[in-house]
Scaffold this motif. Sequence first.
Motif, short mmCIF file in Angstrom:
data_model
loop_
_atom_site.label_atom_id
_atom_site.label_comp_id
_atom_site.label_asym_id
_atom_site.label_seq_id
_atom_site.Cartn_x
_atom_site.Cartn_y
_atom_site.Cartn_z
N ARG A 71 28.91 57.95 92.49
CA ARG A 71 29.80 56.81 92.35
C ARG A 71 31.27 57.22 92.41
NH1 ARG A 71 27.36 52.18 90.35
NH2 ARG A 71 25.21 52.45 89.60
N SER A 72 32.08 56.25 92.76
CA SER A 72 33.52 56.36 92.58
C SER A 72 33.92 55.16 91.74
CB SER A 72 34.26 56.34 93.93
OG SER A 72 35.66 56.38 93.73
N GLY A 73 34.18 55.40 90.46
CA GLY A 73 34.39 54.29 89.54
C GLY A 73 33.08 53.53 89.37
N ASP A 74 33.12 52.22 89.60
CA ASP A 74 31.90 51.40 89.50
C ASP A 74 31.22 51.23 90.85
OD1 ASP A 74 32.28 50.99 86.78
OD2 ASP A 74 33.55 49.22 87.11
N ARG A 75 31.74 51.85 91.87
CA ARG A 75 31.21 51.65 93.22
C ARG A 75 30.17 52.71 93.57
NH1 ARG A 75 34.64 51.84 98.89
NH2 ARG A 75 32.96 51.10 100.24
N LEU A 76 28.95 52.28 93.88
CA LEU A 76 27.90 53.19 94.30
C LEU A 76 28.16 53.63 95.74
CD1 LEU A 76 25.11 54.50 93.63
CD2 LEU A 76 24.06 52.46 94.67
N LEU A 77 28.21 54.93 95.97
CA LEU A 77 28.54 55.46 97.29
C LEU A 77 27.38 56.24 97.91
CD1 LEU A 77 32.21 56.62 96.66
CD2 LEU A 77 31.44 54.54 97.81
N VAL A 78 26.16 55.92 97.48
CA VAL A 78 24.96 56.51 98.06
C VAL A 78 24.07 55.38 98.56
CG1 VAL A 78 22.91 57.90 97.60
CG2 VAL A 78 25.06 58.48 96.51
N LYS A 79 23.49 55.55 99.74
CA LYS A 79 22.61 54.52 100.30
C LYS A 79 21.18 54.81 99.84
CE LYS A 79 25.67 54.21 104.27
NZ LYS A 79 25.89 54.60 105.68
N LEU A 80 20.60 53.85 99.13
CA LEU A 80 19.28 54.03 98.53
C LEU A 80 18.32 52.92 98.93
CD1 LEU A 80 20.49 55.12 94.99
CD2 LEU A 80 19.13 56.54 96.51
N ILE A 81 18.52 52.32 100.10
CA ILE A 81 17.66 51.22 100.54
C ILE A 81 16.23 51.72 100.70
CG2 ILE A 81 17.18 49.61 102.41
CD1 ILE A 81 20.14 49.46 102.94
N GLY A 82 15.30 51.10 99.99
CA GLY A 82 13.89 51.45 100.13
C GLY A 82 13.50 52.76 99.49
N ALA A 83 14.40 53.41 98.74
CA ALA A 83 14.08 54.68 98.09
C ALA A 83 13.13 54.44 96.92
CB ALA A 83 15.34 55.37 97.61
N ASN A 84 12.23 55.39 96.69
CA ASN A 84 11.29 55.31 95.56
C ASN A 84 11.83 56.19 94.44
OD1 ASN A 84 9.16 55.31 93.77
ND2 ASN A 84 7.59 55.54 95.32
N LEU A 85 12.29 55.55 93.37
CA LEU A 85 12.93 56.26 92.26
C LEU A 85 12.06 56.29 91.00
CD1 LEU A 85 16.44 54.71 92.82
CD2 LEU A 85 16.01 57.17 92.83
N ALA A 86 10.80 55.97 91.13
CA ALA A 86 9.93 55.90 89.96
C ALA A 86 9.91 57.23 89.20
CB ALA A 86 8.51 55.53 90.39
N GLY A 87 10.28 57.17 87.92
CA GLY A 87 10.26 58.37 87.09
C GLY A 87 11.41 59.33 87.31
N ALA A 88 12.33 58.98 88.20
CA ALA A 88 13.47 59.87 88.44
C ALA A 88 14.44 59.82 87.26
CB ALA A 88 14.19 59.47 89.72
N ILE A 89 15.05 60.97 86.98
CA ILE A 89 16.09 61.03 85.95
C ILE A 89 17.42 60.74 86.62
CG2 ILE A 89 17.21 62.43 84.19
CD1 ILE A 89 14.67 64.14 84.09
#
Length: 215
Positions: free
Chosen positions: A189-207
């Motif tokens: 992030r930069s401030g409150d802005r998310l700067l990573v593209k995570l469309i369709g990513a599976n984040l189950a159980g990720a820290i």
Amino acid sequence: MSDLERYYRVLELEPGATLEEVNQAYKDLVFVWHPDRIPKDNLRLQQKAQDKLKAINEAREKLRSLKTKHQTTLNSPPPQEEKPSQTTQQSPKPNSDLSGKDYSRANLSNKDLSGRNLSYANLSGANLSDTFMHKVNLRGANLSEANLFRANLLLADLREANLRGANLIGADLSGTDLRGADLTGARIRSGDRLLVKLIGANLAGAIMPDGAVYQ
């Protein structure tokens, strides 16, 4: 129209464009057509953007492969006896199994690692900025403190990967499998802005970077 001509046309380039021009055209078109920039409720444009992104990725991958092979053929030095070294890092070779290899602090910026098997490899502190890693296998890999600025990780396997403190600003993780990955302290992030593209990513159980486990 040949496939080669079609790839150039997809990237809006003239035949014979340089590798640098191919890379720049790719970045420009991904910026324009990435689904993040399309209203979520416009399903027609969302589908069109996904189709465009698929064609752009294919064209860039094919042209990079062709030009890299051609450049290697033209510039290959005479064969030399390879001497082992503990301090010299070498770039991953195409079509090789690199699982468990040590590339800690290696400079792999702008390399094409698409489709490689780098599962459980040590890439801690490595420079992977602008690296093309479409469908790369990084399951269980150590990417702590790695620089993944603007890296393309579309459909990559990052299950249980260590991404603690990694720089993910500008990275494309669309469709990536991040189940069980550790992103503690990762820069996204930069401030409150998310700067990573995570469309369709599976984040189950990720820290997540803040230490919370994604549900």
